[in-house]
Design an enzyme around this catalytic site. Structure first.
Site, PDB file in Angstrom:
ATOM      1  N   ARG A 106       4.085   0.960   1.629  1.00 15.31           N
ATOM      2  CA  ARG A 106       4.570  -0.427   1.673  1.00 15.31           C
ATOM      3  C   ARG A 106       6.062  -0.390   1.946  1.00 15.31           C
ATOM      4  NH1 ARG A 106       3.354  -5.194  -2.592  1.00 15.31           N
ATOM      5  NH2 ARG A 106       1.483  -5.190  -1.308  1.00 15.31           N
ATOM      6  N   HIS A 112      -0.815  -7.002   6.285  1.00 17.84           N
ATOM      7  CA  HIS A 112      -1.295  -6.394   5.036  1.00 17.84           C
ATOM      8  C   HIS A 112      -2.813  -6.269   5.188  1.00 17.84           C
ATOM      9  CE1 HIS A 112      -1.616  -5.268   0.954  1.00 17.84           C
ATOM     10  NE2 HIS A 112      -1.045  -6.299   0.350  1.00 17.84           N
ATOM     11  N   LYS A 125      19.308   9.038   0.235  1.00 19.52           N
ATOM     12  CA  LYS A 125      20.281   9.979   0.825  1.00 19.52           C
ATOM     13  C   LYS A 125      20.322   9.850   2.345  1.00 19.52           C
ATOM     14  CE  LYS A 125      19.147  13.448  -2.689  1.00 19.52           C
ATOM     15  NZ  LYS A 125      18.445  14.736  -2.868  1.00 19.52           N
ATOM     16  N   ARG A 166      -0.654  -4.798  -8.017  1.00 18.16           N
ATOM     17  CA  ARG A 166      -2.038  -4.616  -7.606  1.00 18.16           C
ATOM     18  C   ARG A 166      -2.248  -3.579  -6.523  1.00 18.16           C
ATOM     19  NH1 ARG A 166      -1.685  -8.981  -9.826  1.00 18.16           N
ATOM     20  NH2 ARG A 166       0.174  -9.087  -8.589  1.00 18.16           N
ATOM     21  N   THR A 167      -1.530  -3.743  -5.421  1.00 21.47           N
ATOM     22  CA  THR A 167      -1.882  -2.943  -4.243  1.00 21.47           C
ATOM     23  C   THR A 167      -1.783  -1.444  -4.544  1.00 21.47           C
ATOM     24  OG1 THR A 167      -1.168  -4.744  -2.845  1.00 21.47           O
ATOM     25  CG2 THR A 167      -1.441  -2.616  -1.780  1.00 21.47           C
TER      26      THR A 167
END
Ligand code: NCD
Length: 305
Positions: A104, A132, A83, A53-54
């Site tokens: 995120r 959030h 890396k 969703r986000t």
């Protein structure tokens, strides 16, 4: 820099402004239309943790505003972070390409580290069990749309109160309102962090803790259900102790108030029975469209559109 990193940084005035803007954008979302106000702007979505969703919600929001998107859904595996590139360096670079960045990450505070290297606005799209803010805002927007107010409501938060960044964000944002009653329903070991409970009590809110969902259900205006956050546990065994502990099914809905609402940020595992989806009090799919409208409002504000 005009970032959105923490739910704590959003004032009541800003919350109400986001709601007003989201009201304007919601018909665009529901009618699947497109504006031109972000034409020429680019959103980068950098996700170091799984999401459905986000990330799609942010990307849909930017596209419906008329902007464009560059995206990596699996930064840990396919970006230069593999890396050894630092978040700071990645931010320096991506902010050369994009006008705004949604990030995120699995560890709390890391989106803030990322933002220190960025020359464009950064939006915290979930930092581990931390915060959030855009989900918290869309949840409050959903409450406000359904009740026409937030003050005075009784809100039960259910499930993994310890690890749910969504509930932590809801609590921080709810501090801006008045006369709230909180009922925390969690098993032993997954209780709300003490600093959050203390903060609510300091704000003169009533807070009670229960372990029995059936006892809490008839009392609430808002039931905010969450997933047990499997990825935050040390082992599968530890997780299995809690899985399935609180399930909302049609029998539980029978003892809830007629005008209450049931929210869930999704994804659900087993904590809301699919039979409940057709109950008019179930708002978790409405939250999804509200989320796009709220994120359109957030992007528009941060880009000064
Ligand atoms: C939540 C999240 O990622 O914190 N989902 C979401 O953003 N819609 C909740 C969860 O994963 O349980």
């Amino acid at each position: 820099m005009n970032h959105l990193l923490s739910s704590r940084d959003i004032s009541k005035q800003e919350i109400l402004k986001f709601f007003k803007k989201a009201d304007k954008f919601l018909p665009i979302v529901l009618d699947k239309k497109k504006l031109k106000i972000a034409e020429g702007k680019i959103l980068a979505t950098l996700f170091y943790e799984p999401s459905t969703r986000t990330r799609f919600s942010f990307e849909t929001a930017m596209i419906r505003l008329g902007g464009a998107v560059i995206s990596n859904a699996d930064m840990n595996a396919t970006s230069s972070s593999k890396k050894g590139e630092t978040l700071y360096d990645t931010a320096k670079m991506v902010s050369t390409y994009a006008d705004i960045i949604a990030v995120r990450h699995p560890s709390a505070g890391s989106v803030e580290d990322f933002a220190s290297g960025s020359s464009v606005p950064v939006i915290n799209s979930g930092d581990g069990p931390g915060d959030h803010p855009t989900q918290g805002l869309l949840d409050l927007y959903t409450i406000h749309k359904n009740f026409g107010k937030i003050d005075g409501l009784t809100i039960a938060m259910v499930g993994d109160l310890k690890n749910s960044r969504v509930l932590h964000s809801q609590c921080e944002l709810l501090l801006n309102f008045k006369n709230l009653k909180f009922i925390f329903v969690a098993p032993k070991g997954l209780e709300m962090p003490e600093e959050i409970t203390k903060m609510l009590l300091k704000n003169k809110f009533a807070v009670s803790e229960m372990q029995d969902l059936k006892a809490a259900a008839p009392l609430v205006d808002v039931l905010s259900q969450t997933r047990i956050q499997k990825e935050r546990f040390g082992s599968e065994e530890e997780y299995k102790k809690y899985r399935g502990i609180y399930i909302v099914d049609s029998n539980l809905m029978k003892i809830c108030k007629k005008n209450m609402i049931l929210m869930h940020p999704l994804p659900r595992v087993d904590e809301i029975d699919v039979d409940v989806d057709s109950d008019s009090r179930a708002k978790y799919f409405e939250q999804v469209s509200n989320g796009v409208a709220v994120r359109m409002a957030i992007i528009a504000k941060l880009l000064d559109l």
